[in-house]
Design a protein around this motif. Structure first.
Motif, PDB file in Angstrom:
ATOM      1  N   ALA A 139       0.857  -1.187   0.000  1.00  0.00           N
ATOM      2  CA  ALA A 139       0.000   0.000   0.000  1.00  0.00           C
ATOM      3  C   ALA A 139       0.890   1.232   0.000  1.00  0.00           C
ATOM      4  CB  ALA A 139      -0.909   0.001   1.222  1.00  0.00           C
ATOM      5  N   LEU A 140       0.688   2.117  -0.958  1.00  0.00           N
ATOM      6  CA  LEU A 140       1.460   3.357  -1.007  1.00  0.00           C
ATOM      7  C   LEU A 140       0.766   4.375  -0.115  1.00  0.00           C
ATOM      8  CD1 LEU A 140       2.554   3.708  -4.730  1.00  0.00           C
ATOM      9  CD2 LEU A 140       3.730   2.638  -2.821  1.00  0.00           C
ATOM     10  N   GLU A 141       1.318   4.556   1.079  1.00  0.00           N
ATOM     11  CA  GLU A 141       0.687   5.393   2.091  1.00  0.00           C
ATOM     12  C   GLU A 141       1.729   5.812   3.113  1.00  0.00           C
ATOM     13  OE1 GLU A 141      -1.451   7.684   3.451  1.00  0.00           O
ATOM     14  OE2 GLU A 141      -2.975   6.379   2.599  1.00  0.00           O
ATOM     15  N   GLN A 142       1.528   6.983   3.690  1.00  0.00           N
ATOM     16  CA  GLN A 142       2.375   7.421   4.796  1.00  0.00           C
ATOM     17  C   GLN A 142       1.655   7.069   6.088  1.00  0.00           C
ATOM     18  OE1 GLN A 142       3.293  11.570   4.323  1.00  0.00           O
ATOM     19  NE2 GLN A 142       4.503  11.221   2.497  1.00  0.00           N
ATOM     20  N   ALA A 143       2.194   6.081   6.798  1.00  0.00           N
ATOM     21  CA  ALA A 143       1.577   5.610   8.036  1.00  0.00           C
ATOM     22  C   ALA A 143       2.686   5.296   9.036  1.00  0.00           C
ATOM     23  CB  ALA A 143       0.724   4.373   7.763  1.00  0.00           C
ATOM     24  N   ALA A 144       2.284   4.978  10.254  1.00  0.00           N
ATOM     25  CA  ALA A 144       3.262   4.705  11.314  1.00  0.00           C
ATOM     26  C   ALA A 144       4.213   3.568  10.942  1.00  0.00           C
ATOM     27  CB  ALA A 144       2.530   4.388  12.615  1.00  0.00           C
ATOM     28  N   ARG A 145       3.704   2.545  10.253  1.00  0.00           N
ATOM     29  CA  ARG A 145       4.531   1.385   9.907  1.00  0.00           C
ATOM     30  C   ARG A 145       5.132   1.489   8.502  1.00  0.00           C
ATOM     31  NH1 ARG A 145      -0.193  -2.443  10.994  1.00  0.00           N
ATOM     32  NH2 ARG A 145       0.241  -2.782   8.806  1.00  0.00           N
TER      33      ARG A 145
END
Length: 125
Positions: free
Chosen positions: A89-95
């Protein structure tokens, strides 16, 4: 024909959450250039949208498209995992991991998020 004989990259680009025709048209063209296995779109009717066709520059004629509406994404992602695809998943997240440091597996499905909203939390798990 030459690309067909070489086979496609084992990459599935999941754009079911992308709903703007210009973005889908550009993605179709990009996926064709990179010889991606399949581009997943929210609705096959996009192929008839004038702006989409202008930006895809006829790539929609050669690029394999698959319709998966957003409501069916969880089950589609499970199916891909069962077929041996790693989901990215192309996303800015904690992990999150930096993309340039990521080692791509042989079979990968890249999940793109909604414009401005990203990938919903329930699909990140």
């Amino acid at each position: 024909k030459e690309m067909e004989s070489k086979g496609r990259q084992s990459i599935i680009m999941i754009a079911s959450l992308v709903n703007k025709p210009p973005n889908l048209g550009g993605l179709t063209r990009t996926c064709e250039i990179f010889n991606v296995e399949t581009l997943v779109v929210p609705d096959m009717k996009i192929r008839n949208h004038q702006v989409y066709k202008q930006l895809s520059v006829t790539a929609e004629k050669w690029m394999p498209l698959k319709e998966v509406p957003p409501s069916l994404l969880p089950s589609y992602i499970r199916q891909l995992k069962n077929e041996g695809y790693k989901i990215l998943a192309l996303e800015q997240a904690a992990r999150s991991q930096r993309l340039q440091e990521y080692t791509f597996p042989e079979k990968v499905a890249v999940l793109l998020g909604k414009e401005k909203e990203g990938v919903p939390a329930d699909l990140l798990n």
